[in-house]
Motif scaffolding. Sequence first.
Motif, PDB file in Angstrom:
ATOM      1  N   LEU A  15      16.168   3.996 -88.563  1.00 52.09           N
ATOM      2  CA  LEU A  15      16.203   3.285 -87.303  1.00 52.09           C
ATOM      3  C   LEU A  15      16.225   1.854 -87.401  1.00 52.09           C
ATOM      4  N   ALA A  16      15.592   1.364 -88.420  1.00 54.17           N
ATOM      5  CA  ALA A  16      15.748  -0.107 -88.395  1.00 54.17           C
ATOM      6  C   ALA A  16      16.905  -0.440 -88.989  1.00 54.17           C
ATOM      7  N   SER A  20      19.114  -3.127 -86.423  1.00 47.43           N
ATOM      8  CA  SER A  20      19.428  -4.288 -86.960  1.00 47.43           C
ATOM      9  C   SER A  20      21.021  -4.796 -86.567  1.00 47.43           C
ATOM     10  N   ARG A  21      21.633  -3.512 -86.877  1.00 50.09           N
ATOM     11  CA  ARG A  21      23.029  -3.796 -86.560  1.00 50.09           C
ATOM     12  C   ARG A  21      23.378  -4.109 -85.378  1.00 50.09           C
ATOM     13  N   GLN A  22      22.654  -3.181 -84.326  1.00 49.97           N
ATOM     14  CA  GLN A  22      22.970  -3.461 -82.650  1.00 49.97           C
ATOM     15  C   GLN A  22      22.239  -4.698 -82.087  1.00 49.97           C
ATOM     16  N   VAL A  23      21.207  -5.025 -82.670  1.00 47.80           N
ATOM     17  CA  VAL A  23      20.408  -6.032 -82.149  1.00 47.80           C
ATOM     18  C   VAL A  23      20.518  -7.392 -82.876  1.00 47.80           C
ATOM     19  N   ASN A  27      16.881  -8.927 -89.066  1.00 53.24           N
ATOM     20  CA  ASN A  27      17.441  -8.389 -90.160  1.00 53.24           C
ATOM     21  C   ASN A  27      16.595  -6.862 -90.004  1.00 53.24           C
ATOM     22  N   ARG A  28      17.187  -6.043 -91.262  1.00 58.50           N
ATOM     23  CA  ARG A  28      16.584  -4.834 -91.240  1.00 58.50           C
ATOM     24  C   ARG A  28      15.197  -4.692 -91.471  1.00 58.50           C
ATOM     25  N   THR A  29      14.631  -5.493 -92.489  1.00 58.36           N
ATOM     26  CA  THR A  29      13.368  -5.809 -92.725  1.00 58.36           C
ATOM     27  C   THR A  29      12.423  -6.000 -91.695  1.00 58.36           C
ATOM     28  N   GLU A  30      12.806  -6.932 -90.776  1.00 59.33           N
ATOM     29  CA  GLU A  30      12.181  -7.395 -89.816  1.00 59.33           C
ATOM     30  C   GLU A  30      12.119  -6.289 -88.780  1.00 59.33           C
ATOM     31  N   GLU A  97      15.055  -4.992 -78.867  1.00 58.88           N
ATOM     32  CA  GLU A  97      16.031  -5.821 -77.939  1.00 58.88           C
ATOM     33  C   GLU A  97      15.356  -6.771 -77.275  1.00 58.88           C
ATOM     34  N   GLY A  98      14.279  -6.473 -76.650  1.00 57.72           N
ATOM     35  CA  GLY A  98      13.544  -7.284 -75.727  1.00 57.72           C
ATOM     36  C   GLY A  98      12.880  -8.474 -76.481  1.00 57.72           C
TER      37      GLY A  98
END
Length: 214
Positions: A15-16, A20-23, A27-30, A97-98
Amino acid sequence: MSEMSAMDRKIIQNLAETLSRQVKHFNRTEAECLIRLFNGRFGDQNDRKTGHGLDRGKFRNILHNTFGMTDDMIMDRVFRAFDKDNDSYISVKEWIEGLAVFLRGTLDEKIKYSFNVYDLNGDGYISREEMFHMLKDSLIRQPTEEDPDEGVKDLVEIALKKMDHDHDGRLSYTDFETAVREENLLLEAFGPCLPDAKRICAFEQQAFQNPPEH
């Protein structure tokens, strides 16, 4: 580690990766840290069974306790800005996203966000009445004032004079955007709808201090 939590970890990682690609801005870790925060500190077992996410009450608590917001009307509008599909819950995707705009948004993104917060009836304009409602809430009353509403009305007129570029007695998105670009402080002219730098820093330190191991 049980099979279940290993599976959970995989789901969260996937999911991450997707989010992280869409938003922008995480980054992925965050993204993974924010999903864990969403599931852990702010969610409980019942939420996960129903799969709804954060309801208005939980989200308000976060806005109040974590980001220092106090104005009920503004907090309700921030909830609506996050809850893009209007189902009265903030899903994990809406949360990320928010927060992307809330914590790290560009000026463009923040202008769009603030305008949506202030456009109370969603008609694409911030009217005199809407300004009056928001400013009335945020002003400290002076006990000596004859008619405290007069002061609010004066403020509305000052705001319009400064921001209403096409002079039609209300703020369109273009009016608002032009005014904020000229004077960035006008971004939150009608009430604090974004966290200040100190709170953003504290939240990020707390959220990202223990990145998940892969």
